[in-house]
Design an enzyme around this catalytic site. Structure first.
Site, PDB file in Angstrom:
ATOM      1  N   LYS A  11      -0.275  11.711   4.414  1.00 50.93           N
ATOM      2  CA  LYS A  11      -0.098  10.337   6.034  1.00 50.93           C
ATOM      3  C   LYS A  11       0.337   9.567   5.651  1.00 50.93           C
ATOM      4  O   LYS A  11       1.140   8.942   5.375  1.00 50.93           O
ATOM      5  CB  LYS A  11      -1.480   9.674   5.919  1.00 50.93           C
ATOM      6  CG  LYS A  11      -1.655   8.415   6.951  1.00 50.93           C
ATOM      7  CD  LYS A  11      -3.279   8.115   7.168  1.00 50.93           C
ATOM      8  CE  LYS A  11      -2.595   6.724   8.023  1.00 50.93           C
ATOM      9  NZ  LYS A  11      -3.812   5.960   8.191  1.00 50.93           N
TER      10      LYS A  11
ATOM     11  N   LYS B 194       0.862  -1.109   0.128  1.00 54.33           N
ATOM     12  CA  LYS B 194       0.299  -0.036  -0.156  1.00 54.33           C
ATOM     13  C   LYS B 194       1.027   1.065  -0.187  1.00 54.33           C
ATOM     14  O   LYS B 194       0.416   1.844  -0.474  1.00 54.33           O
ATOM     15  CB  LYS B 194      -0.859   0.106   1.681  1.00 54.33           C
ATOM     16  CG  LYS B 194      -1.911   1.460   1.549  1.00 54.33           C
ATOM     17  CD  LYS B 194      -2.980   1.287   0.988  1.00 54.33           C
ATOM     18  CE  LYS B 194      -3.798   2.646   1.236  1.00 54.33           C
ATOM     19  NZ  LYS B 194      -4.934   3.392   0.091  1.00 54.33           N
TER      20      LYS B 194
HETATM   21  P1  NAD Z   1     -12.198   7.671   9.443  1.00 57.54           P
HETATM   22  O1  NAD Z   1     -11.760   8.615  10.163  1.00 57.54           O
HETATM   23  O2  NAD Z   1     -13.609   8.364   8.397  1.00 57.54           O
HETATM   24  O3  NAD Z   1     -13.374   6.052  10.832  1.00 57.54           O
HETATM   25  C1  NAD Z   1     -12.355   6.628  11.505  1.00 57.54           C
HETATM   26  C2  NAD Z   1     -13.812   5.469  12.504  1.00 57.54           C
HETATM   27  O4  NAD Z   1     -12.662   5.485  13.824  1.00 57.54           O
HETATM   28  C3  NAD Z   1     -14.348   6.636  12.954  1.00 57.54           C
HETATM   29  O5  NAD Z   1     -15.593   6.411  12.719  1.00 57.54           O
HETATM   30  C4  NAD Z   1     -13.822   6.740  14.923  1.00 57.54           C
HETATM   31  O6  NAD Z   1     -14.876   7.323  15.690  1.00 57.54           O
HETATM   32  C5  NAD Z   1     -13.456   5.284  14.668  1.00 57.54           C
HETATM   33  N1  NAD Z   1     -12.412   5.438  15.799  1.00 57.54           N
HETATM   34  C6  NAD Z   1     -11.639   5.693  16.049  1.00 57.54           C
HETATM   35  N2  NAD Z   1     -10.912   4.930  17.484  1.00 57.54           N
HETATM   36  C7  NAD Z   1     -11.596   4.268  18.191  1.00 57.54           C
HETATM   37  C8  NAD Z   1     -11.565   2.974  18.650  1.00 57.54           C
HETATM   38  N3  NAD Z   1     -10.752   2.965  19.629  1.00 57.54           N
HETATM   39  N4  NAD Z   1     -12.439   1.952  18.859  1.00 57.54           N
HETATM   40  C9  NAD Z   1     -13.271   2.573  17.954  1.00 57.54           C
HETATM   41  N5  NAD Z   1     -13.574   3.221  16.521  1.00 57.54           N
HETATM   42  C10 NAD Z   1     -12.557   4.143  16.908  1.00 57.54           C
HETATM   43  O7  NAD Z   1     -10.809   7.184   8.915  1.00 57.54           O
HETATM   44  P2  NAD Z   1     -11.535   6.200   7.087  1.00 57.54           P
HETATM   45  O8  NAD Z   1     -11.145   7.676   6.092  1.00 57.54           O
HETATM   46  O9  NAD Z   1     -12.715   5.264   7.109  1.00 57.54           O
HETATM   47  O10 NAD Z   1     -10.141   6.215   6.707  1.00 57.54           O
HETATM   48  C11 NAD Z   1     -10.079   4.786   7.414  1.00 57.54           C
HETATM   49  C12 NAD Z   1      -8.966   4.124   7.609  1.00 57.54           C
HETATM   50  O11 NAD Z   1      -8.741   3.301   5.795  1.00 57.54           O
HETATM   51  C13 NAD Z   1      -7.174   4.996   7.582  1.00 57.54           C
HETATM   52  O12 NAD Z   1      -6.236   4.071   7.951  1.00 57.54           O
HETATM   53  C14 NAD Z   1      -6.689   5.705   6.350  1.00 57.54           C
HETATM   54  O13 NAD Z   1      -6.586   5.543   6.295  1.00 57.54           O
HETATM   55  C15 NAD Z   1      -7.847   4.182   5.174  1.00 57.54           C
HETATM   56  N6  NAD Z   1      -8.042   4.086   3.901  1.00 57.54           N
HETATM   57  C16 NAD Z   1      -8.696   5.439   3.673  1.00 57.54           C
HETATM   58  C17 NAD Z   1      -9.660   5.750   2.449  1.00 57.54           C
HETATM   59  C18 NAD Z   1     -10.333   7.042   2.332  1.00 57.54           C
HETATM   60  O14 NAD Z   1     -10.787   7.462   1.653  1.00 57.54           O
HETATM   61  N7  NAD Z   1     -10.982   7.710   3.056  1.00 57.54           N
HETATM   62  C19 NAD Z   1      -8.988   5.426   1.233  1.00 57.54           C
HETATM   63  C20 NAD Z   1      -8.339   4.163   1.640  1.00 57.54           C
HETATM   64  C21 NAD Z   1      -7.754   3.840   2.877  1.00 57.54           C
END
Ligand code: NAD
Length: 296
Positions: free
Chosen positions: A246, A171
């Protein structure tokens, strides 16, 4: 039907959890945000009251969390997954996190008698909602094989990249390359325009010549040639510059620990940090064009 605990129902997790529920699985949804759990319940999941309630009956635990520290806490914390999961539970961490933490958490899972893989994704929020993500997985062949039927529901392409942590390696190396060729593409289009060559003509030539690349042909950072690209919506994200930064930071941390030379990866991180410093990192990552052409 399998009982699946899904922890982390943010932008990505909500679509992924919904697709598992739609496929007929019992999805026990958990997030620190009550609203996120409510959205998951509306999408057919069962709201869990805490980690124990989410995981104690689950055969599979899937996490989609922001960063390595959240993954360490959710799995290894005093009230974490490891404290409550049944022996033999399969854990799948889909978050994008640093390679070292991914390897550490997976080895702790093995010590607890659990199976675990890292399975970061590409494809964004649209891919999560549509069930068309690409998964890059690291872990044993046995754990990968057990995870694949669930990943197939949430994604279109599912790769086994090798041992624990190798999903994260794939990734961050891919996204480092993406950041580099996006910046290079911006430089080329900007120079062409400054020298009197319009974007469409340069695109028509370069997209069939040796400068052709994905940033140009699928996501052109100059407005015009690719109608679906964020450049035509004033760089509204998409995949934000903050998310690219990031991933570039994760790549730089990994490069330092592996003593790998990544001079262009280092430059890319520095340029995307300027987007952050200018408080423009909520733009799409192709909005780095504005930094290059002086319109930020
Ligand atoms: P986001 O911030 O929208 O979602 C993360 C969720 O985790 C939130 O709802 C938060 O409340 C929850 N959370 C945090 N700590 C927690 C805990 N201790 N217990 C339970 N829930 C908890 O992020 P996202 O955009 O959904 O991305 C998630 C992952 O996917 C990241 O690592 C990001 O780098 C990766 N990612 C995101 C994308 C994108 O386009 N958004 C694309 C590829 C990869």
């Amino acid at each position: 039907m399998t009982t699946i605990a899904f922890i982390g129902l943010g932008n990505m997790g909500i679509g992924m959890a919904s697709n598992l529920a739609k496929a007929g699985h019992e999805v026990r949804a958990l997030d620190i945000s009550r609203d996120a759990v409510d959205r998951a319940v509306a999408a057919g999941c069962v709201g869990a009251k805490g980690t124990e309630d989410a995981v104690k009956t689950a055969d599979v635990v899937i996490t989609m969390l922001p960063a390595g520290k959240h993954v360490e806490l959710v799995y290894g914390g005093a009230d974490g997954v490891f404290a409550h999961a049944k022996a033999g539970t399969l854990c799948i961490d889909c978050s994008t996190i640093d390679v070292a933490t991914a390897r550490k958490v997976i080895s702790e899972a093995h010590l607890q008698g659990l199976n675990m893989i890292d399975a970061p994704v590409s494809g964004g929020v649209g891919g999560a909602a549509a069930g068309t993500l690409t998964f890059m997985c690291g872990g044993t062949g046995e754990a990968f094989g057990a995870a694949k039927p669930f990943l197939d529901i949430m994604g279109k392409n599912v790769f086994h990249a090798g041992d624990a942590g190798n999903g994260q390696v794939a990734k961050i190396c891919n996204n480092m390359l993406l950041g580099i060729h996006m910046i290079g593409t911006c430089e080329a289009f900007n120079l062409a325009e400054k020298l009197g060559l319009d974007a469409q003509t340069f695109y028509d030539i370069s997209s069939t010549a040796s400068g052709q690349n994905w940033s140009m042909t699928s996501y052109c950072p100059a407005p015009g040639p690719v109608p679906s690209a964020p450049s035509n919506k004033d760089y509204q994200a998409g995949f934000t510059a903050a998310m690219m930064l990031k991933d570039l930071r994760l790549a730089q941390d990994a490069a330092t620990s592996a003593r790998a030379a990544t001079p262009l990866g280092t430059q890319s991180e520095a340029l995307y940090s300027l987007m952050e410093a200018a408080a423009k990192d909520d733009l799409d990552f192709s909005g780095i064009m504005k930094l290059i052409n002086g319109s930020l």
